[in-house]
Design a protein around this motif. Sequence first.
Motif, PDB file in Angstrom:
ATOM      1  N   LEU A  54       0.782  -1.392   0.095  1.00  0.00           N
ATOM      2  CA  LEU A  54      -0.326  -0.033   0.038  1.00  0.00           C
ATOM      3  C   LEU A  54       1.069   1.489  -0.074  1.00  0.00           C
ATOM      4  N   ASN A  55       2.620   0.641   0.031  1.00  0.00           N
ATOM      5  CA  ASN A  55       2.853   2.835   0.170  1.00  0.00           C
ATOM      6  C   ASN A  55       2.897   2.992  -0.936  1.00  0.00           C
ATOM      7  N   GLN A  56       2.812   1.928  -2.108  1.00  0.00           N
ATOM      8  CA  GLN A  56       3.002   2.772  -3.510  1.00  0.00           C
ATOM      9  C   GLN A  56       1.644   3.428  -3.859  1.00  0.00           C
ATOM     10  N   VAL A  57       0.998   2.793  -3.246  1.00  0.00           N
ATOM     11  CA  VAL A  57      -0.636   4.549  -3.101  1.00  0.00           C
ATOM     12  C   VAL A  57      -1.125   5.186  -2.587  1.00  0.00           C
ATOM     13  N   MET A  58      -0.112   4.931  -0.940  1.00  0.00           N
ATOM     14  CA  MET A  58      -1.046   5.781  -0.086  1.00  0.00           C
ATOM     15  C   MET A  58       0.321   6.181   1.462  1.00  0.00           C
ATOM     16  N   ASP A  59       0.628   6.936   1.568  1.00  0.00           N
ATOM     17  CA  ASP A  59       1.417   6.775   3.166  1.00  0.00           C
ATOM     18  C   ASP A  59       0.953   6.623   4.128  1.00  0.00           C
ATOM     19  N   ILE A  60       1.487   5.663   5.064  1.00  0.00           N
ATOM     20  CA  ILE A  60       1.391   4.862   6.157  1.00  0.00           C
ATOM     21  C   ILE A  60       1.645   4.804   6.620  1.00  0.00           C
ATOM     22  N   PRO A  61       1.306   5.177   8.030  1.00  0.00           N
ATOM     23  CA  PRO A  61       2.175   6.077   9.378  1.00  0.00           C
ATOM     24  C   PRO A  61       2.968   4.726  10.038  1.00  0.00           C
ATOM     25  N   ILE A  62       3.743   5.201  10.387  1.00  0.00           N
ATOM     26  CA  ILE A  62       4.344   4.582  11.269  1.00  0.00           C
ATOM     27  C   ILE A  62       4.088   4.745  12.983  1.00  0.00           C
ATOM     28  N   PHE A  63       3.564   4.069  14.352  1.00  0.00           N
ATOM     29  CA  PHE A  63       3.750   4.566  15.288  1.00  0.00           C
ATOM     30  C   PHE A  63       4.753   4.010  15.382  1.00  0.00           C
ATOM     31  N   LYS A  64       5.375   4.528  17.156  1.00  0.00           N
ATOM     32  CA  LYS A  64       6.690   4.387  17.803  1.00  0.00           C
ATOM     33  C   LYS A  64       6.285   4.001  19.365  1.00  0.00           C
ATOM     34  N   LYS A  65       4.544   4.307  19.794  1.00  0.00           N
ATOM     35  CA  LYS A  65       4.443   3.923  21.083  1.00  0.00           C
ATOM     36  C   LYS A  65       2.886   3.257  20.700  1.00  0.00           C
ATOM     37  N   LEU A  66       3.011   2.285  21.764  1.00  0.00           N
ATOM     38  CA  LEU A  66       1.533   1.955  21.624  1.00  0.00           C
ATOM     39  C   LEU A  66       0.578   2.813  21.862  1.00  0.00           C
ATOM     40  N   ASP A  67       0.710   3.593  22.748  1.00  0.00           N
ATOM     41  CA  ASP A  67      -0.764   4.408  23.067  1.00  0.00           C
ATOM     42  C   ASP A  67      -0.897   4.892  21.668  1.00  0.00           C
ATOM     43  N   GLU A  68       0.109   5.099  20.597  1.00  0.00           N
ATOM     44  CA  GLU A  68      -0.786   5.059  18.956  1.00  0.00           C
ATOM     45  C   GLU A  68      -1.775   4.788  18.834  1.00  0.00           C
ATOM     46  N   TYR A  69      -1.591   3.318  18.694  1.00  0.00           N
ATOM     47  CA  TYR A  69      -2.372   1.978  18.378  1.00  0.00           C
ATOM     48  C   TYR A  69      -3.881   2.470  18.953  1.00  0.00           C
ATOM     49  N   LEU A  70      -3.530   2.718  20.200  1.00  0.00           N
ATOM     50  CA  LEU A  70      -5.186   3.041  21.286  1.00  0.00           C
ATOM     51  C   LEU A  70      -5.415   3.622  20.267  1.00  0.00           C
ATOM     52  N   ASN A  71      -5.571   4.989  19.711  1.00  0.00           N
ATOM     53  CA  ASN A  71      -6.624   5.431  19.382  1.00  0.00           C
ATOM     54  C   ASN A  71      -6.995   5.278  18.375  1.00  0.00           C
ATOM     55  N   TYR A  72      -6.902   4.089  18.020  1.00  0.00           N
ATOM     56  CA  TYR A  72      -8.027   3.548  17.174  1.00  0.00           C
ATOM     57  C   TYR A  72      -8.403   1.743  17.096  1.00  0.00           C
ATOM     58  N   THR A  73      -8.102   2.114  18.448  1.00  0.00           N
ATOM     59  CA  THR A  73      -8.597   0.650  19.008  1.00  0.00           C
ATOM     60  C   THR A  73     -10.113   0.634  19.887  1.00  0.00           C
ATOM     61  N   ASP A  74     -10.585  -0.665  19.441  1.00  0.00           N
ATOM     62  CA  ASP A  74     -12.515  -0.993  20.160  1.00  0.00           C
ATOM     63  C   ASP A  74     -12.108  -1.759  21.062  1.00  0.00           C
ATOM     64  N   LEU A  75     -11.360  -2.934  20.777  1.00  0.00           N
ATOM     65  CA  LEU A  75     -11.141  -4.102  20.957  1.00  0.00           C
ATOM     66  C   LEU A  75     -10.166  -4.661  21.125  1.00  0.00           C
ATOM     67  N   ILE A  76      -9.990  -4.687  22.188  1.00  0.00           N
ATOM     68  CA  ILE A  76      -8.073  -6.266  22.812  1.00  0.00           C
ATOM     69  C   ILE A  76      -8.654  -6.822  23.028  1.00  0.00           C
ATOM     70  N   ILE A  77      -8.108  -8.158  22.195  1.00  0.00           N
ATOM     71  CA  ILE A  77      -9.222  -9.570  22.875  1.00  0.00           C
ATOM     72  C   ILE A  77      -8.200 -10.727  22.399  1.00  0.00           C
ATOM     73  N   ILE A  78      -7.645 -12.064  23.357  1.00  0.00           N
ATOM     74  CA  ILE A  78      -7.228 -13.430  22.722  1.00  0.00           C
ATOM     75  C   ILE A  78      -7.567 -13.785  22.107  1.00  0.00           C
ATOM     76  N   GLY A  79      -7.825 -14.663  21.295  1.00  0.00           N
ATOM     77  CA  GLY A  79      -8.443 -15.801  20.548  1.00  0.00           C
ATOM     78  C   GLY A  79      -7.667 -16.431  19.463  1.00  0.00           C
ATOM     79  N   LYS A  80      -8.835 -17.588  19.223  1.00  0.00           N
ATOM     80  CA  LYS A  80      -7.996 -18.018  18.253  1.00  0.00           C
ATOM     81  C   LYS A  80      -8.882 -18.460  17.153  1.00  0.00           C
ATOM     82  N   VAL A  81      -8.103 -18.763  15.737  1.00  0.00           N
ATOM     83  CA  VAL A  81      -8.503 -17.909  15.032  1.00  0.00           C
ATOM     84  C   VAL A  81      -9.305 -19.714  13.962  1.00  0.00           C
ATOM     85  N   ILE A  82     -10.510 -19.856  13.950  1.00  0.00           N
ATOM     86  CA  ILE A  82     -11.552 -20.692  13.895  1.00  0.00           C
ATOM     87  C   ILE A  82     -11.597 -22.036  12.580  1.00  0.00           C
TER      88      ILE A  82
END
Length: 221
Positions: A54-82
């Motif tokens: 996708l870097n070929q068509v858009m600028d992908i932000p590179i986060f440097k802290k966990l806090d930054e991801y959490l601004n876009y997070t509604d749910l954090i889980i541990i789960g199994k792909v079934i």
Amino acid sequence: MKKVVISVLFIVLLTSAFACLAMLNRDSNDNNYPREAYNMNPDTSKKVVGSKILNQVMDIPIFKKLDEYLNYTDLIIIGKVITPGTTKMIDFPFQEGTEVIDKKTGKPMQMSTSESQIEVERIIYGKNPGKIITLSQLGPAGSDNGETKVRNGDRMLFLLRQGRQNKNLYYSAAAEDTMFIIDENDRVTSLSDNITVAKYDGLKLSTLEADLKAALKNVKK
């Protein structure tokens, strides 16, 4: 008198030894206990990071802290792909509520996504989504183009955002950066080569969880 002094000294030393053992056996989630050292030189040579295309068509932000991801997070889980991924066609781009019209046909352009079922084992953050959720990833099933796909049978930790129109769909909050495979020894490996999250490669799940919980206190107030 000497025997009494020696006995008291022996008791003190024995007590100290038990205290040290107790510290060593402490759960690493205890904030007073030193965390594992981060893996600042992870081997990412074999990782396939599908979203890099996708870097070929858009600028992908590179986060440097966990806090930054959490601004876009509604749910954090541990789960199994079934389930294996299933290819679905959606209007382009994948962000809901927007569309790009094909000038030739006059219809919304379409793109492929992969949908997998995730069985929720434990919720770290967010509202209970139910026992099973659907994860939607960019790109067709069976291909890592667009986004590295989760694999059927893998136990993982996910940082997810909920669909704005379809509440039953969830997306990785930041592609590979917010998905971690958990091995049989409860050690994690990020799907990303970004050092912000790859530094957890080989570390205990509890270390990543503790850092996420600390970051949540700063962001989700």
